[in-house]
Design an enzyme around this catalytic site. Sequence first.
Site, PDB file in Angstrom:
ATOM      1  N   ASP A 141      -1.254  -0.756   5.951  1.00  0.00           N
ATOM      2  CA  ASP A 141      -1.535  -0.258   7.299  1.00  0.00           C
ATOM      3  C   ASP A 141      -3.019  -0.249   7.628  1.00  0.00           C
ATOM      4  OD1 ASP A 141      -1.956   1.995   5.458  1.00  0.00           O
ATOM      5  OD2 ASP A 141      -2.250   3.190   7.272  1.00  0.00           O
ATOM      6  N   ASP A 181      -0.124   5.133   0.939  1.00  0.00           N
ATOM      7  CA  ASP A 181      -0.333   6.089   2.027  1.00  0.00           C
ATOM      8  C   ASP A 181      -0.390   5.394   3.380  1.00  0.00           C
ATOM      9  OD1 ASP A 181      -0.619   8.420   0.349  1.00  0.00           O
ATOM     10  OD2 ASP A 181      -2.565   7.626  -0.247  1.00  0.00           O
ATOM     11  N   ASP A 230       0.861  -1.168   0.000  1.00  0.00           N
ATOM     12  CA  ASP A 230       0.000   0.000   0.000  1.00  0.00           C
ATOM     13  C   ASP A 230       0.906   1.230   0.000  1.00  0.00           C
ATOM     14  OD1 ASP A 230      -2.364   1.658   0.508  1.00  0.00           O
ATOM     15  OD2 ASP A 230      -1.583   1.803   2.559  1.00  0.00           O
TER      16      ASP A 230
END
Length: 230
Positions: A170, A15, A13
Amino acid sequence: MSPLRNVRAVVFDLDGTLVDSRRDIAEAANHALEKSGRTRLSHAELESYVGDGAPLLLARAARLEVTDPRTALMVADFLDFYEAHPIDHTTLMPGAVQALDALAGHALGVCTNKPRRTSVAVLEGLGLAARFASLVAGDDLPQRKPHPSMVLEGARQLGVSVSELVMVGDGPQDVESGRAAGAFTVGVRGGIQAIERLVAAEPDLLIDSLAELPEALRRLANVGQGGARR
Protein backbone atom coordinates in the site's frame (compact mmCIF):
# COMPACT_ATOMS: atom_id res chain seq x y z
CA MET A 1 10.10 -8.66 -20.18
CA SER A 2 6.77 -10.39 -19.41
CA PRO A 3 6.88 -10.85 -15.61
CA LEU A 4 3.29 -12.08 -15.38
CA ARG A 5 3.62 -15.00 -17.78
CA ASN A 6 5.08 -17.20 -15.08
CA VAL A 7 4.12 -15.92 -11.64
CA ARG A 8 5.22 -18.40 -9.02
CA ALA A 9 5.21 -16.24 -5.88
CA VAL A 10 3.29 -13.34 -4.37
CA VAL A 11 4.80 -11.35 -1.52
CA PHE A 12 2.71 -8.97 0.59
CA ASP A 13 3.48 -6.00 2.75
CA LEU A 14 1.82 -6.39 6.16
CA ASP A 15 0.59 -3.12 7.71
CA GLY A 16 -2.03 -1.46 5.55
CA THR A 17 -1.92 -4.24 2.96
CA LEU A 18 -2.88 -7.47 4.71
CA VAL A 19 -3.92 -5.99 8.05
CA ASP A 20 -5.33 -2.72 9.37
CA SER A 21 -3.04 -2.30 12.37
CA ARG A 22 -3.18 1.47 12.67
CA ARG A 23 -4.77 1.71 16.10
CA ASP A 24 -2.55 -0.90 17.74
CA ILE A 25 0.58 0.73 16.34
CA ALA A 26 -0.60 4.14 17.55
CA GLU A 27 -1.43 2.81 21.02
CA ALA A 28 2.01 1.21 21.33
CA ALA A 29 3.72 4.39 20.12
CA ASN A 30 1.79 6.53 22.58
CA HIS A 31 2.69 4.11 25.38
CA ALA A 32 6.37 4.60 24.52
CA LEU A 33 5.96 8.37 24.27
CA GLU A 34 4.25 8.58 27.65
CA LYS A 35 6.80 6.32 29.31
CA SER A 36 9.55 8.65 28.10
CA GLY A 37 7.74 11.66 29.56
CA ARG A 38 6.42 12.95 26.25
CA THR A 39 2.92 13.92 25.21
CA ARG A 40 0.63 11.51 23.39
CA LEU A 41 0.05 12.26 19.71
CA SER A 42 -3.10 11.84 17.67
CA HIS A 43 -3.58 8.52 15.93
CA ALA A 44 -3.73 10.36 12.61
CA GLU A 45 -0.28 11.88 13.11
CA LEU A 46 1.25 8.61 14.25
CA GLU A 47 -0.26 6.78 11.28
CA SER A 48 1.50 9.21 8.96
CA TYR A 49 4.83 7.98 10.35
CA VAL A 50 4.12 4.27 9.70
CA GLY A 51 5.85 2.36 6.94
CA ASP A 52 9.58 2.76 7.47
CA GLY A 53 10.04 0.65 10.59
CA ALA A 54 9.72 1.18 14.34
CA PRO A 55 12.93 3.23 14.86
CA LEU A 56 11.89 5.88 12.34
CA LEU A 57 8.32 5.84 13.64
CA LEU A 58 9.44 6.61 17.19
CA ALA A 59 12.11 9.08 16.10
CA ARG A 60 9.55 11.05 14.12
CA ALA A 61 7.02 10.92 16.93
CA ALA A 62 9.53 12.11 19.54
CA ARG A 63 11.25 14.63 17.23
CA LEU A 64 14.56 12.85 17.72
CA GLU A 65 17.25 11.51 15.42
CA VAL A 66 16.89 7.81 14.76
CA THR A 67 20.45 7.34 16.10
CA ASP A 68 19.66 9.08 19.41
CA PRO A 69 19.98 6.61 22.33
CA ARG A 70 16.61 7.86 23.59
CA THR A 71 15.01 6.58 20.41
CA ALA A 72 16.34 3.08 21.06
CA LEU A 73 14.84 3.11 24.56
CA MET A 74 11.48 4.16 23.16
CA VAL A 75 11.63 1.47 20.48
CA ALA A 76 12.21 -1.16 23.17
CA ASP A 77 9.17 0.08 25.13
CA PHE A 78 7.12 0.20 21.93
CA LEU A 79 8.01 -3.39 21.00
CA ASP A 80 7.33 -4.75 24.49
CA PHE A 81 3.89 -3.15 24.59
CA TYR A 82 3.02 -4.05 20.99
CA GLU A 83 4.07 -7.67 21.36
CA ALA A 84 1.75 -7.91 24.39
CA HIS A 85 -1.12 -6.23 22.47
CA PRO A 86 -0.63 -7.21 18.81
CA ILE A 87 -4.25 -7.57 17.72
CA ASP A 88 -6.37 -5.70 20.28
CA HIS A 89 -7.83 -3.64 17.44
CA THR A 90 -6.14 -5.08 14.33
CA THR A 91 -8.31 -6.58 11.60
CA LEU A 92 -7.73 -8.07 8.18
CA MET A 93 -7.89 -5.65 5.27
CA PRO A 94 -10.89 -6.01 2.92
CA GLY A 95 -10.35 -8.83 0.45
CA ALA A 96 -7.32 -10.29 2.23
CA VAL A 97 -8.81 -13.71 2.93
CA GLN A 98 -10.31 -13.99 -0.56
CA ALA A 99 -6.97 -13.12 -2.16
CA LEU A 100 -4.97 -15.52 -0.02
CA ASP A 101 -7.43 -18.33 -0.67
CA ALA A 102 -7.39 -17.73 -4.43
CA LEU A 103 -3.60 -17.52 -4.56
CA ALA A 104 -2.96 -20.56 -2.37
CA GLY A 105 -1.40 -22.37 -5.33
CA HIS A 106 1.44 -19.86 -5.36
CA ALA A 107 4.32 -19.51 -2.94
CA LEU A 108 3.23 -16.73 -0.58
CA GLY A 109 5.39 -14.49 1.57
CA VAL A 110 5.39 -11.37 3.71
CA CYS A 111 7.93 -8.57 3.37
CA THR A 112 7.48 -5.90 6.02
CA ASN A 113 9.47 -3.13 7.68
CA LYS A 114 7.75 -4.15 10.92
CA PRO A 115 10.14 -5.87 13.38
CA ARG A 116 10.06 -9.66 13.37
CA ARG A 117 8.76 -10.15 16.90
CA THR A 118 5.69 -7.99 16.33
CA SER A 119 5.18 -9.29 12.78
CA VAL A 120 5.04 -12.85 14.09
CA ALA A 121 2.73 -11.81 16.92
CA VAL A 122 0.27 -10.24 14.48
CA LEU A 123 0.38 -13.07 11.94
CA GLU A 124 -0.03 -15.75 14.59
CA GLY A 125 -2.69 -13.79 16.46
CA LEU A 126 -4.82 -13.49 13.32
CA GLY A 127 -4.24 -17.10 12.27
CA LEU A 128 -2.30 -16.10 9.15
CA ALA A 129 1.17 -17.45 9.86
CA ALA A 130 0.63 -20.88 8.30
CA ARG A 131 -0.37 -19.32 4.98
CA PHE A 132 3.11 -17.94 4.33
CA ALA A 133 6.26 -19.82 3.41
CA SER A 134 8.45 -16.76 3.90
CA LEU A 135 8.68 -13.78 6.24
CA VAL A 136 11.28 -11.05 5.79
CA ALA A 137 10.91 -8.53 8.61
CA GLY A 138 12.33 -5.08 9.20
CA ASP A 139 15.15 -6.13 11.49
CA ASP A 140 16.24 -9.22 9.53
CA LEU A 141 18.61 -7.39 7.17
CA PRO A 142 20.80 -4.27 7.35
CA GLN A 143 18.46 -2.36 5.01
CA ARG A 144 14.69 -1.96 4.98
CA LYS A 145 12.31 -1.21 2.11
CA PRO A 146 12.61 0.69 -0.22
CA HIS A 147 15.98 -1.06 -0.51
CA PRO A 148 15.58 -4.12 -2.78
CA SER A 149 17.39 -6.53 -0.47
CA MET A 150 14.24 -7.55 1.41
CA VAL A 151 12.36 -8.50 -1.75
CA LEU A 152 15.40 -10.35 -3.05
CA GLU A 153 15.62 -12.25 0.24
CA GLY A 154 11.94 -13.12 -0.02
CA ALA A 155 12.49 -14.58 -3.47
CA ARG A 156 15.45 -16.57 -2.17
CA GLN A 157 13.45 -17.98 0.73
CA LEU A 158 10.59 -18.93 -1.60
CA GLY A 159 12.95 -20.54 -4.10
CA VAL A 160 11.89 -18.43 -7.09
CA SER A 161 13.48 -15.94 -9.42
CA VAL A 162 12.55 -12.37 -8.56
CA SER A 163 11.17 -12.06 -12.12
CA GLU A 164 8.59 -14.68 -11.11
CA LEU A 165 7.53 -12.72 -8.03
CA VAL A 166 4.82 -10.10 -7.49
CA MET A 167 5.31 -7.55 -4.69
CA VAL A 168 2.04 -6.18 -3.27
CA GLY A 169 1.76 -3.20 -0.94
CA ASP A 170 0.00 0.00 0.00
CA GLY A 171 3.01 2.31 0.08
CA PRO A 172 5.82 3.68 -2.05
CA GLN A 173 8.35 1.66 -0.05
CA ASP A 174 6.77 -1.54 -1.37
CA VAL A 175 6.64 -0.37 -4.98
CA GLU A 176 10.17 1.01 -4.99
CA SER A 177 11.71 -2.04 -3.34
CA GLY A 178 9.91 -4.40 -5.68
CA ARG A 179 10.83 -2.45 -8.78
CA ALA A 180 14.48 -2.15 -7.72
CA ALA A 181 14.62 -5.90 -7.16
CA GLY A 182 13.09 -6.66 -10.57
CA ALA A 183 9.65 -7.84 -9.41
CA PHE A 184 6.23 -6.91 -10.78
CA THR A 185 4.64 -4.41 -8.40
CA VAL A 186 1.01 -4.02 -7.32
CA GLY A 187 -0.25 -1.07 -5.30
CA VAL A 188 -3.41 -1.38 -3.21
CA ARG A 189 -5.44 1.73 -2.47
CA GLY A 190 -7.03 2.29 0.93
CA GLY A 191 -4.16 1.30 3.20
CA ILE A 192 -2.20 3.27 5.77
CA GLN A 193 0.01 5.08 3.29
CA ALA A 194 -1.26 8.26 1.60
CA ILE A 195 -2.76 7.41 -1.78
CA GLU A 196 -0.87 10.29 -3.41
CA ARG A 197 2.46 8.74 -2.43
CA LEU A 198 1.39 5.32 -3.67
CA VAL A 199 0.24 6.66 -7.05
CA ALA A 200 3.41 8.75 -7.42
CA ALA A 201 5.50 5.58 -6.99
CA GLU A 202 3.88 4.25 -10.20
CA PRO A 203 3.22 0.58 -9.43
CA ASP A 204 2.85 -1.70 -12.44
CA LEU A 205 -0.74 -2.30 -11.38
CA LEU A 206 -3.01 -0.30 -9.07
CA ILE A 207 -6.08 -1.92 -7.49
CA ASP A 208 -8.74 -0.85 -5.01
CA SER A 209 -8.85 -4.02 -2.90
CA LEU A 210 -6.91 -7.25 -2.44
CA ALA A 211 -10.04 -9.04 -3.60
CA GLU A 212 -9.21 -7.82 -7.12
CA LEU A 213 -5.67 -9.19 -7.09
CA PRO A 214 -6.08 -12.84 -8.20
CA GLU A 215 -8.30 -12.03 -11.18
CA ALA A 216 -6.17 -9.02 -12.14
CA LEU A 217 -3.05 -11.18 -12.22
CA ARG A 218 -4.79 -13.87 -14.25
CA ARG A 219 -6.13 -11.32 -16.71
CA LEU A 220 -2.79 -9.63 -17.23
CA ALA A 221 -1.01 -12.96 -17.59
CA ASN A 222 -3.50 -14.05 -20.24
CA VAL A 223 -3.03 -10.96 -22.37
CA GLY A 224 0.71 -10.71 -21.69
CA GLN A 225 0.59 -7.11 -20.46
CA GLY A 226 3.42 -7.53 -18.01
CA GLY A 227 4.47 -3.88 -18.06
CA ALA A 228 1.08 -2.23 -18.32
CA ARG A 229 -0.04 0.42 -15.85
CA ARG A 230 -3.49 1.70 -15.19
